[in-house]
Design an enzyme around this catalytic site. Sequence first.
Site, PDB file in Angstrom:
ATOM      1  N   CYS A   1       0.839  -1.205   0.000  1.00 55.44           N
ATOM      2  CA  CYS A   1       0.000   0.000   0.000  1.00 55.44           C
ATOM      3  C   CYS A   1       0.872   1.252   0.000  1.00 55.44           C
ATOM      4  O   CYS A   1       1.415   1.656   1.037  1.00 55.44           O
ATOM      5  CB  CYS A   1      -0.921  -0.025   1.221  1.00 55.44           C
ATOM      6  SG  CYS A   1      -1.909   1.473   1.370  1.00 55.44           S
TER       7      CYS A   1
ATOM      8  N   CYS B   1      -0.362   4.154   2.217  1.00 59.46           N
ATOM      9  CA  CYS B   1      -0.194   3.926   3.668  1.00 59.46           C
ATOM     10  C   CYS B   1       1.269   4.116   4.070  1.00 59.46           C
ATOM     11  O   CYS B   1       1.556   4.674   5.128  1.00 59.46           O
ATOM     12  CB  CYS B   1      -0.601   2.503   4.061  1.00 59.46           C
ATOM     13  SG  CYS B   1      -2.094   1.900   3.295  1.00 59.46           S
ATOM     14  N   ASP B   2       2.185   3.622   3.250  1.00 58.44           N
ATOM     15  CA  ASP B   2       3.570   3.489   3.707  1.00 58.44           C
ATOM     16  C   ASP B   2       4.593   4.319   2.944  1.00 58.44           C
ATOM     17  O   ASP B   2       5.753   4.407   3.372  1.00 58.44           O
ATOM     18  CB  ASP B   2       3.993   2.009   3.616  1.00 58.44           C
ATOM     19  CG  ASP B   2       3.124   1.133   4.506  1.00 58.44           C
ATOM     20  OD1 ASP B   2       2.668   1.633   5.547  1.00 58.44           O
ATOM     21  OD2 ASP B   2       2.896  -0.045   4.152  1.00 58.44           O
TER      22      ASP B   2
END
Length: 317
Positions: free
Chosen positions: A136, A139-140
């Site tokens: 992701c 997200c990261d």
Amino acid sequence: MADVKDYDVIIVGGGPGGLCAGLYSARANRKAVCLEKYLPGGQIAITGEVEDYLGFEHIQGSELAEKFTNHAKKFGLEIEMEEVSEIVCEGDYRIARCASGNVYRGKAMIISTGGSPVKLGVPGEAEYSGRGVSYCAICDGAFFRDQVIAVVGGGDAAVEEGTYLTKFGAKVYIIHRRDKLRAQKIIQQRAFDNEKVEVVWDSVVESINGDDTRVTDLTIKNVKTGETSKLDVGAIFVYVGFHPNTGTLPDSIKVDEGGYILTDSRMETSIKGIFACGDVRAQLVRQVTNAVGDGTTAAVAAEKHIEELEDKAANRV
Ligand code: NAP
């Protein structure tokens, strides 16, 4: 004794298809609930930028997901954070049993459970998951600011998210197993035009290597020459497709060879009163646009199914 909650329509999964189905069911004055184990929005909620949803030239995935959710809720869709563990049929009822112990009973059910990322299955992937291996970008990505990042895959997700990751990374390698990308041409062109992106053609990742704390490099192999080499990276984002989330469905539901749910043109599955929409359904294209179209059809067909049940109960047919 489990708490049984009665609804007209139960929607399992809160991606764009499920939320759109919920909007239409609620607007048909049906008591509808959407059961979602995380936050509603599905894949779109963890997509960086969306620019192929008609009417929105450019919008963050998370913002679009929030708009979908608020819109459906405004018209009366209930959204419950529940993990469905089993789906069963009892007579005309379609029932979702949840990990919480709650049981939701409906006259119709719409499955919109989407899919989960496929893993690469190479040494180091599990070991460094969350320590440089991610599925992701939104997200990261920010954890790897100014580092060299690798993305694996050649589809829309890999190329689009690879380009998105250039916001953070000093350089982004897109490692693809062939000499031609699968992604839409406009997505490819944007990557080719970005000076931080370099495509590593005809190559596969053989292992993800690191030290005690994090990923430091990859061993990659050129599938044409057989040569292996080391690529120094701080992170690797895996986008090699996804598989449908169908684990909770009755075994009797028909799926295709890839495990995607087969439906008719009304989105009805092989089980009467259970409909499917979005990425979990067997179809050529997996876009937000057709997920919401599927969701619309599924909700209208579910409404007709409920009307038939009501007519039957009233002995009108
Ligand atoms: P995908 O289209 O199935 O692409 C997967 C990619 O990973 C392919 O390029 C494939 O290579 C490669 N691959 C598969 N297994 C591999 C392995 N073991 N090792 C290395 N590479 C491997 O999956 P996706 O990109 O996740 O997209 C899924 C669906 O969502 C698609 O229908 C896509 O159109 C849609 N989507 C759309 C958008 C958008 O419209 N903006 C964004 C994201 C996703 P080959 O090409 O050689 O098969």
